[in-house]
Design a protein around this motif. Structure first.
Motif, short mmCIF file in Angstrom:
data_model
loop_
_atom_site.label_atom_id
_atom_site.label_comp_id
_atom_site.label_asym_id
_atom_site.label_seq_id
_atom_site.Cartn_x
_atom_site.Cartn_y
_atom_site.Cartn_z
N LEU A 41 0.84 -1.20 0.00
CA LEU A 41 0.00 0.00 0.00
C LEU A 41 0.87 1.25 0.00
CD1 LEU A 41 -2.71 -1.05 2.62
CD2 LEU A 41 -3.02 -0.83 0.15
N ALA A 45 -1.51 5.19 3.25
CA ALA A 45 -2.39 4.26 3.96
C ALA A 45 -1.98 4.14 5.43
CB ALA A 45 -2.37 2.89 3.29
N GLY A 200 -3.94 2.33 -3.83
CA GLY A 200 -4.30 1.60 -2.63
C GLY A 200 -5.45 0.64 -2.87
N TYR A 204 -5.44 -3.51 -2.40
CA TYR A 204 -6.44 -4.23 -1.60
C TYR A 204 -7.17 -5.24 -2.49
CZ TYR A 204 -6.43 -1.71 2.87
OH TYR A 204 -6.10 -1.23 4.11
#
Length: 261
Positions: A41, A45, A200, A204
């Motif tokens: 990330l 983050a 990001g 994920y």
């Protein structure tokens, strides 16, 4: 504190948002699959995770100072000191707090760590935010919904894509609250640093976790029908209820506190 809840197995083969969050905060209650996501990330983050916790600390202290003595925290995450109940009960030892999360590792830590002061109460509800009615019903065993309650969903909304009806979930939860209650929310922003936000979300996604960043306008929809308190809907470092102004700090996290009608 609720005890004796059956302990579901922990799946360490797939990353989980609460454990990734713990890794971002430098915690140790996560696994290599979670660490792998956290490491990929963008640095924002990690900054956002720290800012989210700091906002929770300030908002909880302000609410407790305003006389709120009941708190319902959904999407609690792995306990990280100071926890919400510790902040509230430091100001009012009689505060009653109910935590809710659906991650089995959070449950295991909750039973061991979330211990209330004797004047107050702290409980844990193992449930999914997508079942708001179940959460409210369980929380009623500890909280008096005929008096104001502070409801918080922090670091959670951006893990609820629109097809899971996040706006409907917040409306259902808020509708159960007594007038004069408070709703405390945070949300990853899509319109602050779009490129880093998409990076990001992509990392994920690779881990099987959907991320739903939202604009400030989209975030404001969660507070429809409520009175947003000062300083309004701002980035996390800008939310400050004190005489001292916050330090300028970049943030990709929107936050807000609102009073229910």
């Amino acid at each position: 504190m609720t005890t004796g809840i059956p302990q579901p197995p922990i799946d360490t083969s797939r990353p989980q948002s609460a454990r990734v969050y713990d890794a971002l905060l430098g915690g140790k209650d996560n696994y290599p699959v979670d660490q792998a996501v956290a490491e990929q990330l963008p640095s924002e983050a990690r900054t956002g995770a720290v800012q989210n916790r700091a906002f929770m600390n300030r908002a909880t202290a302000w609410l407790a100072g305003e006389g709120v003595d009941q708190f319902l925290d959904i999407g609690t995450g792995i306990p990280t000191a100071p926890n919400l109940h510790q902040i509230a009960q430091e100001i009012n030892p009689a505060s009653r707090v109910v935590y809710c999360d659906n991650d089995p590792i959070v449950l295991r830590h909750a039973e061991a760590l979330l211990v209330s002061r004797p004047e107050g109460a702290t409980d844990y509800v193992p449930a999914d935010v997508r079942e708001p009615g179940t959460i409210i019903e369980a929380a009623r065993k500890v909280l008096d919904f005929d008096r104001p309650v502070a409801l918080s969903l922090l670091g959670l909304l951006h893990f609820l894509p629109d097809d899971e009806d996040p706006y409907g979930i917040v409306r259902t939860l808020a509708a159960a609250l007594h007038p004069g209650s408070y709703v405390v929310l945070s949300q990853g922003a899509s319109d602050v640093n779009p490129e880093r936000g998409e990076q990001g979300a992509d990392e994920y996604r690779k881990g099987g976790i959907r991320l739903a960043l939202r604009s400030r306008a989209e975030f404001s929809r969660f507070f429809e029908g409520m009175e947003v308190v000062e300083p309004g809907l701002v980035t996390a470092p800008e939310w400050f209820r004190a005489t001292a102004a916050p330090r300028p700090e970049e943030s990709g996290l929107y936050v807000g506190v609102a009073r229910t009608a």
